[in-house]
Scaffold this active site. Structure first.
Site, PDB file in Angstrom:
ATOM      1  N   THR A   1      -9.251  -4.178   2.083  1.00 26.29           N
ATOM      2  CA  THR A   1      -9.218  -2.567   2.092  1.00 26.29           C
ATOM      3  C   THR A   1     -10.707  -2.402   2.008  1.00 26.29           C
ATOM      4  O   THR A   1     -11.495  -1.350   2.556  1.00 26.29           O
ATOM      5  CB  THR A   1      -8.378  -2.240   0.995  1.00 26.29           C
ATOM      6  OG1 THR A   1      -7.124  -2.341   1.348  1.00 26.29           O
ATOM      7  CG2 THR A   1      -8.695  -0.527   1.264  1.00 26.29           C
TER       8      THR A   1
ATOM      9  N   CYS B   1       4.075 -11.710   5.792  1.00 26.65           N
ATOM     10  CA  CYS B   1       3.645 -10.593   6.494  1.00 26.65           C
ATOM     11  C   CYS B   1       4.865  -9.569   6.372  1.00 26.65           C
ATOM     12  O   CYS B   1       5.925 -10.085   6.605  1.00 26.65           O
ATOM     13  CB  CYS B   1       3.108 -10.907   8.098  1.00 26.65           C
ATOM     14  SG  CYS B   1       2.943  -9.119   8.943  1.00 26.65           S
TER      15      CYS B   1
ATOM     16  N   ASN C   1       0.431 -18.098   6.293  1.00 26.06           N
ATOM     17  CA  ASN C   1       0.820 -16.770   6.168  1.00 26.06           C
ATOM     18  C   ASN C   1       2.268 -16.647   6.103  1.00 26.06           C
ATOM     19  O   ASN C   1       3.229 -16.483   7.075  1.00 26.06           O
ATOM     20  CB  ASN C   1       0.155 -15.777   7.023  1.00 26.06           C
ATOM     21  CG  ASN C   1       0.775 -14.155   6.817  1.00 26.06           C
ATOM     22  OD1 ASN C   1       1.315 -14.323   5.714  1.00 26.06           O
ATOM     23  ND2 ASN C   1       0.290 -13.342   7.394  1.00 26.06           N
TER      24      ASN C   1
ATOM     25  N   GLY D   1       1.646  -5.250  12.243  1.00 34.30           N
ATOM     26  CA  GLY D   1       2.507  -6.047  12.994  1.00 34.30           C
ATOM     27  C   GLY D   1       1.876  -7.224  13.826  1.00 34.30           C
ATOM     28  O   GLY D   1       2.236  -7.698  14.705  1.00 34.30           O
ATOM     29  N   LEU D   2       0.917  -7.746  13.287  1.00 35.86           N
ATOM     30  CA  LEU D   2       0.003  -9.233  13.522  1.00 35.86           C
ATOM     31  C   LEU D   2      -0.615  -8.859  15.005  1.00 35.86           C
ATOM     32  O   LEU D   2      -0.243  -9.943  15.733  1.00 35.86           O
ATOM     33  CB  LEU D   2       0.832 -10.117  13.444  1.00 35.86           C
ATOM     34  CG  LEU D   2       1.314 -10.790  12.108  1.00 35.86           C
ATOM     35  CD1 LEU D   2       2.088 -12.116  11.910  1.00 35.86           C
ATOM     36  CD2 LEU D   2      -0.005 -10.906  11.064  1.00 35.86           C
TER      37      LEU D   2
ATOM     38  N   ILE E   1      -2.731 -11.919  -3.507  1.00 34.72           N
ATOM     39  CA  ILE E   1      -1.602 -11.639  -2.897  1.00 34.72           C
ATOM     40  C   ILE E   1      -1.712 -10.756  -1.454  1.00 34.72           C
ATOM     41  O   ILE E   1      -2.605 -10.303  -1.256  1.00 34.72           O
ATOM     42  CB  ILE E   1      -0.542 -10.685  -3.756  1.00 34.72           C
ATOM     43  CG1 ILE E   1      -1.321  -9.418  -4.163  1.00 34.72           C
ATOM     44  CG2 ILE E   1      -0.212 -11.404  -4.883  1.00 34.72           C
ATOM     45  CD1 ILE E   1      -0.499  -8.339  -4.953  1.00 34.72           C
TER      46      ILE E   1
ATOM     47  N   GLY F   1      -5.152  -2.454  -1.231  1.00 35.32           N
ATOM     48  CA  GLY F   1      -6.162  -1.431  -1.944  1.00 35.32           C
ATOM     49  C   GLY F   1      -5.895  -1.681  -3.440  1.00 35.32           C
ATOM     50  O   GLY F   1      -5.089  -2.464  -4.155  1.00 35.32           O
TER      51      GLY F   1
ATOM     52  N   LYS G   1      -7.929 -13.739  11.471  1.00 36.48           N
ATOM     53  CA  LYS G   1      -6.862 -12.805  11.312  1.00 36.48           C
ATOM     54  C   LYS G   1      -5.696 -13.979  11.718  1.00 36.48           C
ATOM     55  O   LYS G   1      -5.894 -14.868  12.070  1.00 36.48           O
ATOM     56  CB  LYS G   1      -6.926 -11.962  12.667  1.00 36.48           C
ATOM     57  CG  LYS G   1      -5.782 -11.272  13.011  1.00 36.48           C
ATOM     58  CD  LYS G   1      -5.345 -10.178  12.240  1.00 36.48           C
ATOM     59  CE  LYS G   1      -3.832  -9.714  12.466  1.00 36.48           C
ATOM     60  NZ  LYS G   1      -3.460  -8.634  11.515  1.00 36.48           N
TER      61      LYS G   1
HETATM   62  C1  LIG Z   1      -5.046  -3.731   8.348  1.00 35.22           C
HETATM   63  C2  LIG Z   1      -4.541  -4.773   7.620  1.00 35.22           C
HETATM   64  C3  LIG Z   1      -4.499  -5.911   8.151  1.00 35.22           C
HETATM   65  C4  LIG Z   1      -3.991  -7.222   7.619  1.00 35.22           C
HETATM   66  N1  LIG Z   1      -3.498  -8.081   8.398  1.00 35.22           N
HETATM   67  C5  LIG Z   1      -3.069  -9.397   7.703  1.00 35.22           C
HETATM   68  C6  LIG Z   1      -2.933 -10.618   8.370  1.00 35.22           C
HETATM   69  O1  LIG Z   1      -3.039 -10.391   9.800  1.00 35.22           O
HETATM   70  N2  LIG Z   1      -2.666 -11.599   7.602  1.00 35.22           N
HETATM   71  C7  LIG Z   1      -2.610 -11.632   6.162  1.00 35.22           C
HETATM   72  O2  LIG Z   1      -2.326 -12.804   5.637  1.00 35.22           O
HETATM   73  N3  LIG Z   1      -2.843 -10.453   5.426  1.00 35.22           N
HETATM   74  C8  LIG Z   1      -3.130  -9.520   6.175  1.00 35.22           C
HETATM   75  N4  LIG Z   1      -3.320  -8.190   5.751  1.00 35.22           N
HETATM   76  C9  LIG Z   1      -3.336  -8.350   4.079  1.00 35.22           C
HETATM   77  C10 LIG Z   1      -4.832  -8.339   3.320  1.00 35.22           C
HETATM   78  O3  LIG Z   1      -5.342  -9.777   3.882  1.00 35.22           O
HETATM   79  C11 LIG Z   1      -4.773  -8.420   1.958  1.00 35.22           C
HETATM   80  O4  LIG Z   1      -4.160  -9.361   1.599  1.00 35.22           O
HETATM   81  C12 LIG Z   1      -4.173  -7.318   1.297  1.00 35.22           C
HETATM   82  O5  LIG Z   1      -4.722  -6.157   2.143  1.00 35.22           O
HETATM   83  C13 LIG Z   1      -4.347  -6.944  -0.173  1.00 35.22           C
HETATM   84  O6  LIG Z   1      -5.841  -6.922  -0.147  1.00 35.22           O
HETATM   85  P1  LIG Z   1      -6.879  -5.711  -0.557  1.00 35.22           P
HETATM   86  O7  LIG Z   1      -6.221  -4.939  -1.617  1.00 35.22           O
HETATM   87  O8  LIG Z   1      -8.213  -6.051  -0.659  1.00 35.22           O
HETATM   88  O9  LIG Z   1      -6.558  -4.853   0.693  1.00 35.22           O
HETATM   89  C14 LIG Z   1      -4.022  -7.191   6.132  1.00 35.22           C
HETATM   90  C15 LIG Z   1      -4.366  -6.010   5.328  1.00 35.22           C
HETATM   91  C16 LIG Z   1      -4.803  -4.801   6.338  1.00 35.22           C
HETATM   92  C17 LIG Z   1      -5.066  -3.710   5.555  1.00 35.22           C
END
Ligand SMILES: Cc1cc2nc3c(=O)[nH]c(=O)nc-3n(C[C@H](O)[C@H](O)[C@H](O)COP(=O)(O)O)c2cc1C
Length: 305
Positions: free
Chosen positions: A266, A126, A123, A70-71, A188, A215, A43
């Site tokens: 996702t 965000c 990161n 929001g991290l 991304i 997603g 995370k």
């Molecule tokens: C609930 C949630 C929390 C996320 N938190 C972070 C994060 O803390 N740091 C980060 O770089 N990306 C974060 N992401 C983004 C994911 O790492 C990823 O880049 C993004 O969801 C696209 O990938 P996916 O289509 O497989 O979900 C988060 C995504 C989700 C759904």
């Protein structure tokens, strides 16, 4: 088991968790370590511990997800402790995701997280920090942050990139990444500024109103961004394809675009850590079907008209 070469790493398993997906505690990270993921991402950690934004702040909607988390995270000192414990329990490379809110914090995070980390994943993207813009869309800030981090670490650095909807802006980031010496790109992050409205209830469903979309809907943006990195860096900077990977076939398309390994958030939320093995088996079948002897052979091979 599929192997991947990611820079200096010979990975047994080609997937990782997208940062933020069930990865903010030692227990959750150990589940990923014990799965068929080839490497582990934490995370994103910040200087201070954060509760994140008020909820509701996360929905899974079919194969997509919207979040305005929001991290939320335990802060960098606790994350450094978690990662050093994790490293005693796994041989898999650990990408430690970090986000400082100013240069001083960025330097301090880099210094403290480096000893346990294999790679620092910066990161810059965000979209859910209320009142703060995504750093990566500001070239001057991006260069300053990355230079500060490089000054404070002897480890390799990855950048978690936002989706670029403008090729000129992406090229500008590429020039900075080249100049500063970024070692990996993870592309991304979610598409920010999105909203989920339930028309029946006439209601905005996230308390912070706007959130980042993840997603399946993202994959064409992801493929396009990855291909642009691949063409710019000509394979010299390993790319982790992320965004909308639901199946091994999606990952195969990312490889054809130029990705060397893959991350999924996702799908991991929806399915649990079993998704890594399922998608890897599907990817292996795709590689066989298309006569590639290895994943590395398929990287960048998307044909053009
Ligand atoms: C609930 C949630 C929390 C996320 N938190 C972070 C994060 O803390 N740091 C980060 O770089 N990306 C974060 N992401 C983004 C994911 O790492 C990823 O880049 C993004 O969801 C696209 O990938 P996916 O289509 O497989 O979900 C988060 C995504 C989700 C759904």
């Amino acid at each position: 088991m599929l192997k991947a070469k990611l820079g200096e790493y010979e990975l047994d398993g080609v997937f990782t968790n997208g940062s933020g997906a069930n990865d903010d505690s030692l227990d959750k990270l150990l589940q990923i370590a014990d799965s068929r993921a080839g490497f582990i991402t934490t995370k994103t950690t910040t200087f201070l511990p954060r509760p994140g934004n008020p909820g509701p702040r996360f929905y899974i909607l079919g194969n997509n997800a919207i979040n305005a988390m929001g991290l939320p995270n335990p802060g960098y000192k606790e994350m450094a402790r978690i990662v050093s414990e994790l490293k005693t329990r796994t041989k898999k490379p650990v990408f430690v995701s970090m986000s400082g809110f100013n240069l001083e914090e960025s330097g301090e995070l880099a210094k403290t997280l480096s000893p346990a980390a294999d790679v620092l994943e910066v990161n810059l993207s965000c979209p859910n920090l209320m009142g703060k813009s995504q750093i990566i869309y500001n070239p001057e800030q991006t260069e300053a942050v990355l230079k500060e981090i490089k000054k404070n670490t002897n480890k390799k650095i990855a950048v978690k990139a936002a989706p670029f909807l403008d090729p000129g802006m992406q090229n500008e980031f590429c020039e900075i990444a080249k100049k500063v010496g970024v070692d990996f790109i993870v592309a991304i992050n979610t598409v920010g500024n999105c909203m989920y409205i339930d028309a029946d209830r006439e209601k905005i469903m996230l308390k912070p109103k706007w959130g980042g979309l993840g997603g399946e809907a993202l994959k064409m943006i992801g493929w396009g961004n990855v291909r642009r990195y691949y063409e710019f860096f000509k394979g010299s900077v390993p790319i982790i394809g992320c965004g909308g990977i639901v199946s091994g076939k999606d990952a195969f398309a990312y490889a054809l675009a130029g990705a060397n390994a893959f991350a999924s958030a996702t799908t991991l939320y929806k399915e649990g850590v079993g998704c890594f093995g399922r998608m890897e088996d599907e990817l292996e079948a795709e590689l066989k079907k298309h006569n590639y002897a290895s994943l590395a052979d398929a990287v960048g091979k998307a044909k053009e008209f």
